[in-house]
Design a protein around this motif. Structure first.
Motif, mmCIF file in Angstrom:
data_model
loop_
_atom_site.group_PDB
_atom_site.id
_atom_site.type_symbol
_atom_site.label_atom_id
_atom_site.label_comp_id
_atom_site.label_asym_id
_atom_site.label_seq_id
_atom_site.Cartn_x
_atom_site.Cartn_y
_atom_site.Cartn_z
ATOM 1 N N ARG A 192 0.573 -1.805 0.187
ATOM 2 C CA ARG A 192 -0.042 0.133 0.027
ATOM 3 C C ARG A 192 0.866 1.239 -0.541
ATOM 4 N NH1 ARG A 192 -5.730 -0.534 0.418
ATOM 5 N NH2 ARG A 192 -5.434 -1.934 0.407
ATOM 6 N N GLN A 193 2.347 1.424 0.335
ATOM 7 C CA GLN A 193 3.166 2.464 1.075
ATOM 8 C C GLN A 193 4.153 2.740 -0.892
ATOM 9 O OE1 GLN A 193 3.757 4.305 3.011
ATOM 10 N NE2 GLN A 193 6.247 4.971 2.591
ATOM 11 N N LEU A 195 2.020 1.749 -3.099
ATOM 12 C CA LEU A 195 0.826 2.080 -4.426
ATOM 13 C C LEU A 195 0.307 3.391 -4.408
ATOM 14 C CD1 LEU A 195 -1.807 1.930 -6.126
ATOM 15 C CD2 LEU A 195 -2.694 1.228 -3.756
ATOM 16 N N ALA A 196 0.829 4.322 -2.842
ATOM 17 C CA ALA A 196 0.245 5.329 -2.368
ATOM 18 C C ALA A 196 1.388 6.195 -3.011
ATOM 19 C CB ALA A 196 0.342 5.786 -0.723
ATOM 20 N N LEU A 199 0.678 6.867 -6.322
ATOM 21 C CA LEU A 199 -0.260 8.216 -6.923
ATOM 22 C C LEU A 199 -0.300 9.370 -6.915
ATOM 23 C CD1 LEU A 199 -3.391 6.389 -4.703
ATOM 24 C CD2 LEU A 199 -2.639 5.389 -6.737
ATOM 25 N N ASN A 300 -6.977 1.395 3.421
ATOM 26 C CA ASN A 300 -8.116 1.968 2.777
ATOM 27 C C ASN A 300 -7.678 3.376 3.180
ATOM 28 O OD1 ASN A 300 -9.201 0.187 1.291
ATOM 29 N ND2 ASN A 300 -10.727 -0.389 2.637
ATOM 30 N N THR A 303 -4.688 4.660 1.521
ATOM 31 C CA THR A 303 -5.129 5.428 0.310
ATOM 32 C C THR A 303 -5.590 5.960 0.200
ATOM 33 O OG1 THR A 303 -4.993 3.162 -0.083
ATOM 34 C CG2 THR A 303 -5.658 4.564 -2.327
ATOM 35 N N ASP A 304 -7.119 6.515 0.753
ATOM 36 C CA ASP A 304 -8.037 7.829 0.382
ATOM 37 C C ASP A 304 -6.998 8.926 0.447
ATOM 38 O OD1 ASP A 304 -9.376 6.147 -0.065
ATOM 39 O OD2 ASP A 304 -10.852 6.032 1.917
ATOM 40 N N ILE A 307 -5.325 10.042 -2.644
ATOM 41 C CA ILE A 307 -5.812 10.016 -3.240
ATOM 42 C C ILE A 307 -7.208 11.959 -3.160
ATOM 43 C CG2 ILE A 307 -8.503 9.964 -3.952
ATOM 44 C CD1 ILE A 307 -7.348 6.657 -4.681
ATOM 45 N N HIS A 321 -10.808 5.618 -6.334
ATOM 46 C CA HIS A 321 -10.958 4.491 -4.987
ATOM 47 C C HIS A 321 -11.670 3.853 -4.406
ATOM 48 C CE1 HIS A 321 -9.451 2.626 -1.226
ATOM 49 N NE2 HIS A 321 -9.100 1.901 -2.046
#
Length: 325
Positions: A192-193, A195-196, A199, A300, A303-304, A307, A321
């Motif tokens: 997740r890190q 992915l962030a 983004l 989440n 990530t949110d 985003i 997301h």
């Protein structure tokens, strides 16, 4: 006389029958009822700790994870233990705390508890608190270290390791399961890190963040985002006139299209600055509360938040997301 003899005879039969049963149990003739397995209880002081502990204890049957009701406030320095909290602490075998000065409200309760204590901040590189000796906010000095380190997934991974070690000490029979679960959680956090970070590259550079909660320092550090100002604001203790002027000037100087508040915090000052400068106000989450113990809520939220920052600066829904919050 015959009645007395009969009564004695019945009593002797009863004693003889009871003795026979006891002898058969002792010699293995009758299986004794299995002993009830003691169920261990872990109490988490905060919601992030609760989520990580639930994930670590997955597939372990003899352990129960509970949490204190700390998600009901935006600032834990103002929290007071409820009677229900006290009952949980009294029955706990292990109490997991955030540490770094966050849980002053727990000090006296922990002194009287026999439970094992796990300080999740052990070994974590802490940042200095932005609210320490905060100008004009005498009531907002929260100590030297910033305790909101769970906002950085890499530091959260160390937090999970501390919890794993504590659980293995409490329940060595399931140490291997805790180790395997810890490795799985670490992989999810790293994924997740990454992915962030990807983004954020969709809209780069981001000129700087202004947040109305002092807990986003680790979030900004984790993703290389400049933090221009971070003000702890709650209902009844809003920013000073001087701070409002300074933030307004920062918004104008850096031409910021957006400033950020915390989900459970006050947005009064942010909205006033938005009216003055034309910027937008967007919420970020400190992951301090949620419905249940699924690790997805933390993943989440990470990530949110990213985003929200990217879309806020882009001025449009650049990323969507679909994950559950």
């Amino acid at each position: 006389m015959s009645r007395k003899i009969g009564a004695v005879f019945v009593s002797l039969l009863t004693l003889t029958f009871a003795a026979a049963i006891l002898l058969r149990v002792l010699t293995g003739g009758i299986a004794a009822a299995p002993a009830q397995e003691h169920k261990l209880t872990v109490v988490a002081a905060t919601y992030p700790i609760y989520l990580f502990t639930c994930a670590l204890t997955e597939d372990v049957d003899n352990i129960t994870v509970e949490r204190l009701d700390t998600g009901s406030v935006s600032c834990l320095h103002d929290y007071t233990l409820s009677m229900r909290d006290m009952q949980k602490i009294e029955s706990a075998d292990l109490i997991a705390v955030n540490g770094a000065g966050l849980e002053e409200f727990l000090e006296h309760a922990l002194e009287t508890s026999d439970a094992q204590i796990v300080d999740c901040s052990q070994g974590i590189a802490l940042l200095e608190s932005l609210s320490h000796d905060h100008d004009g906010h005498d009531g907002h000095d929260h100590g030297h270290w910033d305790p909101h380190y769970w906002m950085d997934p890499e530091r959260a991974a160390q937090m999970v390791q501390n919890l794993q070690a504590g659980l293995a000490q409490l329940d060595p029979d399931h140490a291997q399961q805790y180790m395997e679960n810890s490795a799985s959680i670490a992989a999810l956090l790293a994924s997740r890190q990454s992915l962030a970070e990807e983004l954020i590259q969709l809209y780069h550079p981001i000129s700087g963040l202004i947040t109305f909660h002092d807990g986003f320092q680790y979030f900004a550090t984790a993703y290389g985002l400049p933090l221009l100002a971070s003000i702890e604001e709650e209902a009844g203790s809003e920013a000073s006139a001087k701070e409002i002027v300074e933030i307004t000037e920062l918004v104008q100087k850096y031409e910021l299209p957006v400033i950020f508040t915390e989900t459970n915090g006050s947005d009064a000052t942010a909205q006033a600055i938005a009216r003055e400068t034309g910027c937008r106000v967007v919420q970020l989450s400190m992951v301090m509360d949620g419905p249940d113990g699924s690790l997805e809520h933390y993943l989440n939220a990470v990530t949110d938040n990213v985003i929200a920052v990217v879309n806020g600066f882009a001025g449009e829904e650049l990323i969507r997301h679909e994950g559950e919050n």
